[in-house]
Motif scaffolding. Structure first.
Motif, mmCIF file in Angstrom:
data_model
loop_
_atom_site.group_PDB
_atom_site.id
_atom_site.type_symbol
_atom_site.label_atom_id
_atom_site.label_comp_id
_atom_site.label_asym_id
_atom_site.label_seq_id
_atom_site.Cartn_x
_atom_site.Cartn_y
_atom_site.Cartn_z
ATOM 1 N N GLN A 116 53.872 39.455 22.760
ATOM 2 C CA GLN A 116 52.856 38.499 23.189
ATOM 3 C C GLN A 116 51.480 39.156 23.272
ATOM 4 O O GLN A 116 50.451 38.525 22.981
ATOM 5 C CB GLN A 116 53.226 37.896 24.544
ATOM 6 N N HIS A 117 51.452 40.447 23.603
ATOM 7 C CA HIS A 117 50.187 41.168 23.671
ATOM 8 C C HIS A 117 49.658 41.481 22.275
ATOM 9 O O HIS A 117 48.439 41.552 22.074
ATOM 10 C CB HIS A 117 50.372 42.452 24.474
ATOM 11 N N ARG A 120 48.293 38.127 20.940
ATOM 12 C CA ARG A 120 47.038 37.766 21.604
ATOM 13 C C ARG A 120 45.842 38.466 20.961
ATOM 14 O O ARG A 120 44.714 37.955 21.007
ATOM 15 C CB ARG A 120 47.118 38.115 23.093
ATOM 16 N N ARG A 121 46.088 39.597 20.355
ATOM 17 C CA ARG A 121 45.024 40.327 19.660
ATOM 18 C C ARG A 121 44.846 39.881 18.207
ATOM 19 O O ARG A 121 44.092 40.483 17.453
ATOM 20 C CB ARG A 121 45.316 41.832 19.716
#
Length: 418
Positions: A116-117, A120-121
Protein backbone atom coordinates in the motif's frame (compact mmCIF):
# COMPACT_ATOMS: atom_id res chain seq x y z
CA UNK A 1 12.93 -45.04 10.62
CA UNK A 2 15.54 -43.06 8.71
CA UNK A 3 16.49 -39.53 9.71
CA UNK A 4 15.03 -36.64 7.72
CA UNK A 5 17.34 -34.94 5.25
CA UNK A 6 18.48 -31.32 5.06
CA UNK A 7 16.34 -29.28 2.69
CA UNK A 8 19.38 -27.26 1.60
CA UNK A 9 22.22 -29.74 1.14
CA UNK A 10 20.51 -33.14 1.46
CA UNK A 11 22.61 -34.45 4.39
CA UNK A 12 20.92 -36.58 7.08
CA UNK A 13 19.63 -34.60 10.05
CA UNK A 14 20.88 -36.48 13.09
CA UNK A 15 21.50 -33.58 15.51
CA UNK A 16 18.87 -31.85 17.68
CA UNK A 17 18.81 -28.07 18.12
CA UNK A 18 15.78 -28.07 20.47
CA UNK A 19 12.81 -30.38 20.98
CA UNK A 20 9.61 -28.64 22.12
CA UNK A 21 7.48 -31.77 22.21
CA UNK A 22 4.30 -31.56 20.12
CA UNK A 23 1.80 -28.84 19.29
CA UNK A 24 -1.07 -28.20 16.88
CA UNK A 25 -0.44 -25.67 14.07
CA UNK A 26 -0.42 -22.27 15.73
CA UNK A 27 -3.05 -20.73 13.43
CA UNK A 28 -5.48 -23.67 13.74
CA UNK A 29 -7.93 -21.77 15.95
CA UNK A 30 -11.02 -23.64 17.08
CA UNK A 31 -14.67 -22.68 16.82
CA UNK A 32 -16.95 -23.37 19.77
CA UNK A 33 -18.55 -26.30 17.94
CA UNK A 34 -15.13 -27.96 17.61
CA UNK A 35 -14.31 -28.10 21.30
CA UNK A 36 -15.55 -31.69 21.64
CA UNK A 37 -13.48 -32.81 18.66
CA UNK A 38 -9.87 -34.03 18.70
CA UNK A 39 -6.92 -31.94 17.54
CA UNK A 40 -3.85 -33.17 15.70
CA UNK A 41 -0.54 -32.39 17.41
CA UNK A 42 2.69 -32.50 15.40
CA UNK A 43 6.29 -32.69 16.66
CA UNK A 44 8.26 -29.49 17.18
CA UNK A 45 11.64 -31.17 17.00
CA UNK A 46 14.14 -28.75 15.45
CA UNK A 47 17.30 -30.19 13.90
CA UNK A 48 20.59 -28.69 12.78
CA UNK A 49 22.41 -29.92 9.70
CA UNK A 50 25.90 -31.08 10.55
CA UNK A 51 27.04 -30.25 7.02
CA UNK A 52 25.65 -26.80 6.07
CA UNK A 53 24.49 -25.71 9.59
CA UNK A 54 20.92 -24.93 8.51
CA UNK A 55 18.65 -25.05 11.59
CA UNK A 56 15.34 -26.47 10.43
CA UNK A 57 12.06 -28.09 11.36
CA UNK A 58 11.10 -31.07 9.19
CA UNK A 59 7.92 -30.32 7.25
CA UNK A 60 5.62 -32.21 9.58
CA UNK A 61 2.77 -30.00 8.30
CA UNK A 62 2.58 -29.26 4.55
CA UNK A 63 2.55 -25.56 3.68
CA UNK A 64 -0.75 -26.05 1.84
CA UNK A 65 -2.36 -27.09 5.15
CA UNK A 66 -1.21 -23.87 6.84
CA UNK A 67 -1.55 -21.04 4.32
CA UNK A 68 -5.11 -21.57 3.13
CA UNK A 69 -8.30 -19.52 3.00
CA UNK A 70 -8.80 -19.52 6.78
CA UNK A 71 -5.26 -18.34 7.63
CA UNK A 72 -5.72 -15.91 10.53
CA UNK A 73 -2.63 -13.67 10.40
CA UNK A 74 -3.20 -10.15 9.05
CA UNK A 75 -0.12 -7.89 9.22
CA UNK A 76 -2.08 -4.64 9.34
CA UNK A 77 -3.36 -5.26 12.87
CA UNK A 78 0.07 -4.26 14.16
CA UNK A 79 0.48 -0.48 13.87
CA UNK A 80 4.23 -0.69 14.43
CA UNK A 81 4.61 -3.31 11.70
CA UNK A 82 2.77 -1.12 9.18
CA UNK A 83 5.04 1.77 10.19
CA UNK A 84 8.07 -0.50 9.74
CA UNK A 85 6.89 -1.29 6.22
CA UNK A 86 6.41 2.39 5.42
CA UNK A 87 9.96 3.17 6.56
CA UNK A 88 11.27 0.29 4.47
CA UNK A 89 9.55 1.59 1.34
CA UNK A 90 10.98 5.08 1.94
CA UNK A 91 14.43 3.55 2.31
CA UNK A 92 14.08 1.35 -0.78
CA UNK A 93 12.87 4.23 -2.94
CA UNK A 94 15.88 6.33 -1.93
CA UNK A 95 18.38 3.47 -1.92
CA UNK A 96 17.43 2.09 -5.34
CA UNK A 97 16.12 5.23 -6.99
CA UNK A 98 12.67 3.75 -7.57
CA UNK A 99 10.28 5.89 -9.60
CA UNK A 100 6.87 5.71 -11.22
CA UNK A 101 8.23 3.57 -14.06
CA UNK A 102 9.66 1.00 -11.58
CA UNK A 103 8.06 -2.31 -10.64
CA UNK A 104 8.00 -3.85 -7.14
CA UNK A 105 6.93 -7.39 -6.26
CA UNK A 106 6.39 -8.59 -2.72
CA UNK A 107 6.31 -12.30 -1.95
CA UNK A 108 4.05 -13.19 1.00
CA UNK A 109 2.39 -9.81 0.60
CA UNK A 110 -0.30 -10.63 3.19
CA UNK A 111 -3.04 -7.99 3.35
CA UNK A 112 -1.13 -5.28 1.47
CA UNK A 113 0.44 -3.82 4.63
CA UNK A 114 3.65 -2.96 2.68
CA UNK A 115 2.59 -2.61 -0.94
CA UNK A 116 0.00 0.00 0.00
CA UNK A 117 2.94 2.32 0.65
CA UNK A 118 4.45 1.47 -2.74
CA UNK A 119 1.16 2.09 -4.53
CA UNK A 120 0.69 5.40 -2.70
CA UNK A 121 3.93 6.59 -4.28
CA UNK A 122 2.57 5.79 -7.74
CA UNK A 123 4.89 2.79 -8.26
CA UNK A 124 3.49 -0.28 -10.01
CA UNK A 125 3.41 -3.29 -7.71
CA UNK A 126 2.24 -6.89 -7.43
CA UNK A 127 1.63 -9.07 -4.39
CA UNK A 128 2.11 -12.83 -4.22
CA UNK A 129 0.13 -14.36 -1.35
CA UNK A 130 -0.95 -18.02 -0.98
CA UNK A 131 -3.73 -17.39 1.58
CA UNK A 132 -6.81 -16.40 -0.45
CA UNK A 133 -8.63 -14.68 2.41
CA UNK A 134 -5.62 -12.51 3.22
CA UNK A 135 -5.00 -11.67 -0.46
CA UNK A 136 -8.64 -10.57 -0.68
CA UNK A 137 -7.95 -7.95 2.01
CA UNK A 138 -5.04 -6.65 -0.09
CA UNK A 139 -7.23 -6.41 -3.17
CA UNK A 140 -9.69 -4.34 -1.17
CA UNK A 141 -6.81 -1.88 -0.73
CA UNK A 142 -6.32 -1.84 -4.49
CA UNK A 143 -3.23 -4.07 -4.46
CA UNK A 144 -3.09 -6.54 -7.36
CA UNK A 145 -2.42 -9.93 -5.78
CA UNK A 146 -1.74 -13.42 -7.13
CA UNK A 147 -2.99 -16.25 -4.89
CA UNK A 148 -0.14 -18.71 -5.33
CA UNK A 149 2.97 -20.09 -3.63
CA UNK A 150 6.23 -18.66 -4.91
CA UNK A 151 8.67 -21.03 -6.60
CA UNK A 152 10.84 -21.19 -9.69
CA UNK A 153 7.93 -21.92 -12.03
CA UNK A 154 5.67 -19.25 -10.51
CA UNK A 155 8.46 -16.68 -10.64
CA UNK A 156 9.15 -17.36 -14.31
CA UNK A 157 5.45 -17.20 -15.21
CA UNK A 158 4.80 -13.95 -13.37
CA UNK A 159 7.93 -12.37 -14.84
CA UNK A 160 6.65 -13.23 -18.32
CA UNK A 161 3.20 -11.79 -17.51
CA UNK A 162 4.21 -8.64 -15.65
CA UNK A 163 7.85 -8.05 -16.56
CA UNK A 164 10.97 -8.25 -14.39
CA UNK A 165 10.90 -6.48 -11.04
CA UNK A 166 13.32 -3.75 -10.05
CA UNK A 167 12.80 -4.81 -6.44
CA UNK A 168 11.58 -8.12 -5.04
CA UNK A 169 10.68 -8.01 -1.35
CA UNK A 170 10.53 -11.17 0.78
CA UNK A 171 10.06 -10.05 4.38
CA UNK A 172 9.89 -12.77 7.04
CA UNK A 173 8.85 -15.43 4.55
CA UNK A 174 11.95 -17.42 3.59
CA UNK A 175 11.60 -19.30 6.87
CA UNK A 176 8.04 -20.26 5.94
CA UNK A 177 8.78 -22.41 2.88
CA UNK A 178 9.77 -26.08 3.01
CA UNK A 179 11.36 -26.12 -0.48
CA UNK A 180 13.59 -23.18 0.28
CA UNK A 181 15.87 -23.53 -2.77
CA UNK A 182 12.92 -23.58 -5.16
CA UNK A 183 11.56 -20.51 -3.38
CA UNK A 184 14.87 -18.68 -3.77
CA UNK A 185 14.88 -19.59 -7.47
CA UNK A 186 11.46 -17.99 -7.67
CA UNK A 187 12.95 -14.77 -6.31
CA UNK A 188 15.73 -14.92 -8.91
CA UNK A 189 13.24 -15.46 -11.71
CA UNK A 190 11.14 -12.50 -10.59
CA UNK A 191 13.94 -9.96 -10.31
CA UNK A 192 15.46 -8.05 -13.21
CA UNK A 193 19.05 -8.88 -14.07
CA UNK A 194 20.03 -5.49 -12.64
CA UNK A 195 17.45 -5.50 -9.82
CA UNK A 196 17.63 -6.15 -6.10
CA UNK A 197 16.10 -8.71 -3.78
CA UNK A 198 15.43 -7.66 -0.18
CA UNK A 199 14.99 -10.47 2.33
CA UNK A 200 14.24 -9.90 6.01
CA UNK A 201 14.78 -12.75 8.46
CA UNK A 202 14.58 -13.11 12.24
CA UNK A 203 18.25 -13.60 13.10
CA UNK A 204 19.01 -16.97 14.71
CA UNK A 205 21.81 -15.36 16.70
CA UNK A 206 19.30 -13.02 18.35
CA UNK A 207 16.79 -15.84 18.83
CA UNK A 208 19.37 -17.75 20.83
CA UNK A 209 20.59 -14.73 22.79
CA UNK A 210 17.03 -13.67 23.68
CA UNK A 211 15.60 -17.14 24.44
CA UNK A 212 13.04 -16.47 21.69
CA UNK A 213 11.95 -20.07 21.32
CA UNK A 214 8.29 -19.12 20.93
CA UNK A 215 9.06 -18.15 17.34
CA UNK A 216 9.46 -21.87 16.63
CA UNK A 217 6.29 -23.30 15.10
CA UNK A 218 5.27 -25.44 12.18
CA UNK A 219 5.00 -22.69 9.60
CA UNK A 220 8.60 -21.70 10.35
CA UNK A 221 10.57 -24.38 8.56
CA UNK A 222 14.05 -22.89 9.04
CA UNK A 223 15.85 -20.48 11.40
CA UNK A 224 18.54 -18.48 9.72
CA UNK A 225 21.91 -16.89 10.19
CA UNK A 226 23.46 -14.64 7.58
CA UNK A 227 25.73 -17.55 6.67
CA UNK A 228 22.89 -19.97 5.92
CA UNK A 229 20.87 -17.24 4.18
CA UNK A 230 23.84 -16.61 1.89
CA UNK A 231 24.01 -20.32 1.10
CA UNK A 232 20.29 -20.56 0.26
CA UNK A 233 20.36 -17.52 -2.01
CA UNK A 234 23.61 -18.61 -3.66
CA UNK A 235 21.98 -21.91 -4.61
CA UNK A 236 19.51 -19.85 -6.66
CA UNK A 237 22.04 -17.52 -8.30
CA UNK A 238 21.69 -14.60 -5.88
CA UNK A 239 24.57 -12.99 -3.97
CA UNK A 240 24.19 -11.01 -0.74
CA UNK A 241 25.91 -7.65 -1.26
CA UNK A 242 24.69 -5.79 1.81
CA UNK A 243 22.96 -6.39 5.15
CA UNK A 244 21.26 -4.27 7.79
CA UNK A 245 20.60 -5.20 11.42
CA UNK A 246 17.04 -4.47 12.59
CA UNK A 247 15.24 -4.50 15.94
CA UNK A 248 12.10 -6.21 14.62
CA UNK A 249 11.09 -9.68 15.84
CA UNK A 250 13.62 -9.53 18.64
CA UNK A 251 16.48 -8.89 16.21
CA UNK A 252 16.39 -9.35 12.44
CA UNK A 253 18.55 -9.00 9.36
CA UNK A 254 17.64 -7.34 6.08
CA UNK A 255 19.78 -8.68 3.27
CA UNK A 256 20.15 -7.06 -0.15
CA UNK A 257 21.03 -9.39 -3.00
CA UNK A 258 21.66 -9.14 -6.71
CA UNK A 259 21.92 -11.76 -9.45
CA UNK A 260 25.29 -13.39 -8.92
CA UNK A 261 26.54 -12.67 -12.44
CA UNK A 262 26.45 -8.91 -11.82
CA UNK A 263 27.20 -8.84 -8.07
CA UNK A 264 30.07 -6.72 -6.89
CA UNK A 265 32.01 -7.19 -3.65
CA UNK A 266 29.88 -7.28 -0.48
CA UNK A 267 29.74 -4.31 1.88
CA UNK A 268 31.71 -4.14 5.10
CA UNK A 269 28.45 -4.78 6.97
CA UNK A 270 28.29 -8.32 5.54
CA UNK A 271 31.73 -9.13 6.92
CA UNK A 272 30.85 -7.57 10.29
CA UNK A 273 27.68 -9.63 10.78
CA UNK A 274 29.43 -12.82 9.68
CA UNK A 275 32.18 -12.12 12.21
CA UNK A 276 29.62 -11.55 14.98
CA UNK A 277 28.05 -14.91 14.14
CA UNK A 278 31.44 -16.59 14.13
CA UNK A 279 32.27 -15.15 17.57
CA UNK A 280 28.90 -16.42 18.84
CA UNK A 281 29.86 -19.91 17.69
CA UNK A 282 27.23 -20.14 14.97
CA UNK A 283 29.64 -21.11 12.23
CA UNK A 284 30.29 -24.41 13.99
CA UNK A 285 28.00 -27.24 15.00
CA UNK A 286 29.17 -27.13 18.61
CA UNK A 287 28.36 -23.43 18.92
CA UNK A 288 24.63 -24.15 18.67
CA UNK A 289 24.58 -26.27 21.85
CA UNK A 290 22.93 -25.24 25.13
CA UNK A 291 19.76 -23.60 23.83
CA UNK A 292 17.48 -26.42 25.06
CA UNK A 293 18.52 -25.86 28.68
CA UNK A 294 17.70 -22.15 28.46
CA UNK A 295 14.29 -22.96 26.99
CA UNK A 296 13.56 -25.26 29.92
CA UNK A 297 14.31 -22.45 32.38
CA UNK A 298 11.85 -20.12 30.62
CA UNK A 299 9.13 -22.77 30.80
CA UNK A 300 9.77 -23.58 34.44
CA UNK A 301 9.69 -19.91 35.50
CA UNK A 302 6.42 -19.15 33.68
CA UNK A 303 4.63 -22.28 34.91
CA UNK A 304 5.76 -21.65 38.49
CA UNK A 305 4.45 -18.09 38.32
CA UNK A 306 1.07 -19.12 36.90
CA UNK A 307 0.61 -21.91 39.46
CA UNK A 308 1.51 -19.51 42.25
CA UNK A 309 -1.12 -17.01 41.05
CA UNK A 310 -3.72 -19.76 40.72
CA UNK A 311 -3.12 -20.83 44.32
CA UNK A 312 -3.46 -17.20 45.42
CA UNK A 313 -6.79 -16.85 43.59
CA UNK A 314 -5.45 -14.28 41.13
CA UNK A 315 -6.76 -14.04 37.56
CA UNK A 316 -4.50 -14.04 34.51
CA UNK A 317 -5.41 -13.08 30.96
CA UNK A 318 -3.25 -13.12 27.82
CA UNK A 319 -2.92 -10.17 25.48
CA UNK A 320 -2.55 -11.21 21.85
CA UNK A 321 -3.68 -14.47 20.30
CA UNK A 322 -0.41 -14.53 18.40
CA UNK A 323 1.27 -17.57 16.89
CA UNK A 324 4.26 -17.25 19.20
CA UNK A 325 1.96 -17.37 22.21
CA UNK A 326 0.47 -20.65 21.06
CA UNK A 327 3.93 -22.23 20.96
CA UNK A 328 4.73 -20.86 24.42
CA UNK A 329 1.44 -21.89 26.06
CA UNK A 330 1.40 -25.36 24.53
CA UNK A 331 5.02 -26.03 25.43
CA UNK A 332 4.29 -24.94 29.01
CA UNK A 333 1.14 -27.07 29.20
CA UNK A 334 -0.99 -24.04 30.08
CA UNK A 335 -4.76 -24.32 29.89
CA UNK A 336 -7.73 -22.10 30.83
CA UNK A 337 -7.35 -22.94 34.52
CA UNK A 338 -4.12 -20.91 34.59
CA UNK A 339 -4.85 -18.31 31.87
CA UNK A 340 -8.58 -17.66 31.89
CA UNK A 341 -8.91 -15.87 28.55
CA UNK A 342 -6.99 -14.14 25.78
CA UNK A 343 -7.80 -10.92 23.91
CA UNK A 344 -6.90 -9.83 20.39
CA UNK A 345 -7.55 -6.92 18.02
CA UNK A 346 -8.09 -9.23 15.05
CA UNK A 347 -11.84 -9.87 14.61
CA UNK A 348 -11.07 -13.12 12.76
CA UNK A 349 -9.74 -14.54 16.05
CA UNK A 350 -12.32 -13.13 18.46
CA UNK A 351 -14.87 -15.77 19.45
CA UNK A 352 -12.43 -18.58 18.64
CA UNK A 353 -10.31 -20.73 20.97
CA UNK A 354 -6.53 -21.01 20.99
CA UNK A 355 -5.26 -24.24 19.39
CA UNK A 356 -4.20 -26.87 21.88
CA UNK A 357 -4.83 -24.83 25.01
CA UNK A 358 -8.47 -24.03 24.08
CA UNK A 359 -8.34 -20.70 25.88
CA UNK A 360 -11.17 -18.43 24.63
CA UNK A 361 -10.27 -15.35 22.56
CA UNK A 362 -12.27 -12.24 23.50
CA UNK A 363 -12.24 -8.65 22.20
CA UNK A 364 -9.67 -6.33 23.78
CA UNK A 365 -12.45 -4.54 25.68
CA UNK A 366 -12.76 -7.65 27.87
CA UNK A 367 -9.64 -6.60 29.79
CA UNK A 368 -11.31 -3.46 31.14
CA UNK A 369 -14.55 -5.35 31.76
CA UNK A 370 -13.02 -8.30 33.64
CA UNK A 371 -9.99 -6.56 35.17
CA UNK A 372 -7.56 -9.47 35.51
CA UNK A 373 -4.81 -9.21 38.10
CA UNK A 374 -2.15 -10.02 35.51
CA UNK A 375 -1.94 -9.66 31.74
CA UNK A 376 0.53 -11.99 30.05
CA UNK A 377 1.75 -10.04 27.00
CA UNK A 378 2.34 -12.63 24.30
CA UNK A 379 3.84 -10.48 21.49
CA UNK A 380 6.91 -9.43 23.48
CA UNK A 381 8.49 -8.22 20.23
CA UNK A 382 5.93 -5.37 20.23
CA UNK A 383 6.52 -4.57 23.90
CA UNK A 384 6.73 -0.79 23.57
CA UNK A 385 3.63 -0.54 21.36
CA UNK A 386 1.49 -2.86 23.47
CA UNK A 387 2.48 -1.53 26.89
CA UNK A 388 1.46 1.93 25.72
CA UNK A 389 -1.90 0.48 24.68
CA UNK A 390 -2.28 -1.27 28.05
CA UNK A 391 -1.47 1.65 30.35
CA UNK A 392 -5.10 1.53 31.60
CA UNK A 393 -4.42 -1.83 33.29
CA UNK A 394 -2.91 0.24 36.09
CA UNK A 395 -6.36 1.68 36.82
CA UNK A 396 -7.34 -1.46 38.77
CA UNK A 397 -3.86 -2.33 40.00
CA UNK A 398 -3.20 -4.92 37.31
CA UNK A 399 0.31 -5.84 36.25
CA UNK A 400 1.89 -6.94 32.98
CA UNK A 401 3.85 -10.14 32.58
CA UNK A 402 6.50 -10.93 29.96
CA UNK A 403 7.78 -14.49 29.74
CA UNK A 404 10.72 -13.75 27.45
CA UNK A 405 13.65 -13.37 27.41
CA UNK A 406 13.22 -13.96 31.17
CA UNK A 407 10.14 -13.70 33.36
CA UNK A 408 9.38 -10.03 34.04
CA UNK A 409 6.37 -8.79 36.06
CA UNK A 410 5.96 -5.01 35.90
CA UNK A 411 3.65 -2.12 36.66
CA UNK A 412 2.05 -0.90 33.38
CA UNK A 413 3.33 2.66 33.68
CA UNK A 414 6.87 1.35 34.16
CA UNK A 415 6.79 -1.31 31.43
CA UNK A 416 7.28 0.70 28.24
CA UNK A 417 11.07 0.34 28.15
CA UNK A 418 11.95 -2.19 25.37
Amino acid sequence: MSAPSCRLCGAELTRTFVDLGASPPVQAFLRADQLDEPEVFYPLHVRICGSCLLVQLPDYVPAEDIFHDTYAYFSSFSDSWVEHADRFVDHAVDHLGLAEDSFVVEVASNDGYLLQHVARRGIRCLGIEPAANVAAAARERGIESEVVFCGAETGARLREQHGPADLVVANNVIGHVPDVVDFARGLRNLVADTGRVSVEIPHLMRLIQGNEYDTIYHEHYQYLTLLTTQRILAAAGLTVVDVEELETHGGSLRTWSTPSEVAGPPSDAVAEVLEAERRAGLHTLEGHAGFAERVQRVRNDLVSFLVEQSRAGATVAAYGAAAKGNTLLNHCGVRADLVQFSVDRNPAKVGMYLPGTRIPVLPVEALAERRPDYVLVVPWNLRKEITAQLSYVADWGGRLVFALPVLDVVEPELSATP
